[in-house]
Design an enzyme around this catalytic site. Structure first.
Site, mmCIF file in Angstrom:
data_model
loop_
_atom_site.group_PDB
_atom_site.id
_atom_site.type_symbol
_atom_site.label_atom_id
_atom_site.label_comp_id
_atom_site.label_asym_id
_atom_site.label_seq_id
_atom_site.Cartn_x
_atom_site.Cartn_y
_atom_site.Cartn_z
ATOM 1 N N ILE A 1 -49.819 -23.376 -12.204
ATOM 2 C CA ILE A 1 -49.091 -22.278 -12.819
ATOM 3 C C ILE A 1 -49.788 -20.964 -12.485
ATOM 4 C CG2 ILE A 1 -48.237 -21.310 -14.999
ATOM 5 C CD1 ILE A 1 -49.397 -24.783 -15.283
ATOM 6 N N SER A 2 -49.006 -19.984 -12.026
ATOM 7 C CA SER A 2 -49.517 -18.657 -11.681
ATOM 8 C C SER A 2 -50.602 -18.787 -10.609
ATOM 9 C CB SER A 2 -50.005 -17.941 -12.942
ATOM 10 O OG SER A 2 -50.239 -16.578 -12.693
ATOM 11 N N MET A 3 -51.815 -18.272 -10.835
ATOM 12 C CA MET A 3 -52.883 -18.455 -9.852
ATOM 13 C C MET A 3 -53.102 -19.931 -9.545
ATOM 14 S SD MET A 3 -56.860 -17.371 -10.231
ATOM 15 C CE MET A 3 -58.078 -17.547 -8.937
ATOM 16 N N GLY B 1 -50.971 -21.806 -8.658
ATOM 17 C CA GLY B 1 -50.204 -22.088 -7.459
ATOM 18 C C GLY B 1 -51.065 -22.066 -6.218
ATOM 19 N N ASN C 1 -45.960 -23.156 -9.131
ATOM 20 C CA ASN C 1 -45.146 -22.168 -9.841
ATOM 21 C C ASN C 1 -45.993 -20.925 -10.167
ATOM 22 O OD1 ASN C 1 -43.065 -20.968 -11.279
ATOM 23 N ND2 ASN C 1 -43.665 -21.913 -13.208
#
Length: 403
Positions: A235-237, A239, A258
């Site tokens: 999730i976020s970083m 990713g 994501n």
């Protein structure tokens, strides 16, 4: 400015996104949308002290209401109020980045967010335990949630958060849909994240395979895990972190990014003017730090991003954050990712726009891309605020792939 971020705080992209992030957890009972709107209406744009005050007051109110319901035997609504309290306390603490290790208020708010989450899980039907995951002579803090207490091997999702998320934030908000489908869920705080950062002073590292491999080792050692149906979601970083780890760690059946990230440092370089790059490369650190300090005074998001970077990377200089993030790239290793990969792409991502497509194009493994739109309200970073549509895209893909 991304379309979705023009509403709650029209002149402050960072405040708007963090408010949308808090509101987005209404999908799993962690917020009430009208309450979030009301909270935001009392906060002047860019006023971080008022931000903390209003979100903390909302956390206090939710916690009090939770205990009132609990005393009346109303466990269902007490659970939901504890989830709201956890989310609101986390949001209240978000901008406290001057000196988090020595900031007693920052620590108190994070502890409240953590404790409220566990008060909520005590009222859920899903067995939930805190675990320690062996890692380089210490343990990474983790949480496991399971559909039941049996040792029946089940598909399992590992949730890997990002630059500022905590295991408490992601495990139920993102794992509820998995638990409903009979999956186990494990979330952990790695170096640079949550408890591992605050309590153990473990800082981020770009070679994240050295983090994920011990987490996978631990996960597949559990009798209730089906080792052939292990999914890792970044999730976020995360990713970037999960993609990086997957270039070396191949035991997962699938990974979901994501959003997808090829070069995390681009989020910082895109905000660094040509003069700044010249100064960095020619030893003018003092001048560069001064320029960054001036920008931090008027740009909330830039101030938070750099200040958080100094904390999570264990640095003391603003300019060193820009240098450090340049290590977080998949250049030269992306071709080693073999695991089937779903890359998610939110087109109005104000941090990393264009990164998912760059990663997708470079992947050589079995791959798909999940693209979202403004019309479905899913175009912000990580499709924040559109949890139902996000889940639909992810589970369509996983169901077809694994079953």
């Amino acid at each position: 400015m991304a379309h979705l971020l023009k509403h709650l705080f029209p002149n402050n992209e960072s405040f708007s996104f963090e408010a949308l992030r808090a509101a987005g957890y209404s999908n799993t009972r962690g917020a009430d949308v009208s309450e979030v709107i009301t909270i935001c209406s009392r906060i002047p744009s860019g006023d971080e002290d008022k931000w903390l005050h209003e979100w903390r007051a909302a956390g206090d109110r939710a916690a009090t209401n939770a205990r009132t319901s609990l005393a009346k035997g109303n466990m269902f609504d007490a659970r939901d109020a504890f989830l709201r309290a956890s989310n609101y306390y986390r949001t209240a603490e978000f901008y406290r980045r001057e000196d988090p290790f020595n900031d007693e208020l920052s620590k108190a708010l994070e502890e409240l967010s953590r404790s409220m989450f566990h008060e909520a899980t005590n009222l859920m039907p899903f067995p939930t335990i805190n675990v320690g995951i062996p890692y380089e002579g210490t343990n990474l803090p983790g949480i496991i949630m399971r559909p039941d207490n049996s040792d029946e091997p089940r598909p399992t999702i590992i949730l890997n958060g990002g630059y500022d998320s905590t295991k408490e934030e992601v495990i139920y908000s993102l794992g509820a849909s998995a638990l409903e489908r009979g999956f186990n869920v494990l979330a952990f705080d790695g170096p640079g994240q949550g408890q591992a950062l605050r309590d153990q002073r473990l800082f981020f590292r770009h070679d994240w395979e050295n983090v994920v491999t011990p987490v996978v080792d631990y996960t597949i050692s559990q009798p209730f895990v089906d080792n052939n149906k292990l999914i890792i979601i970044g999730i976020s970083m995360g990713g970037y972190l999960v993609a990086r780890a997957s270039a070396f760690e191949h035991r997962a059946a699938a990974i979901v990014l994501n959003d997808g990230i090829y070069d995390f440092g681009s989020a910082f370089r895109n905000k660094t003017p040509a003069l700044g790059k010249y100064l960095m490369n020619n030893g003018w650190d003092n001048m560069m730090n001064w320029l960054m300090h001036r920008r931090k005074q008027w740009d909330t998001g830039f101030n938070w991003g750099v200040s958080n970077g100094k904390w999570v990377f264990g640095l003391t200089s603003d300019v060193d954050v820009i240098r450090e993030v340049n290590k977080y790239t998949l250049e030269g290793i992306v071709e080693n990712i073999k695991t089937p990969t779903l890359v998610l792409d939110a087109p109005d991502d104000h941090f990393l726009q264009g990164q998912p497509k760059e990663l997708y194009d470079r992947l050589k493994c079995k791959k798909d891309i999940g693209e979202f739109t403004r019309e479905e309200g899913a175009s912000a970073h990580c499709s924040i605020g559109a949890g139902s549509r996000l889940n639909q895209v992810v589970w369509d893909w996983l169901t077809e792939l694994l079953f």
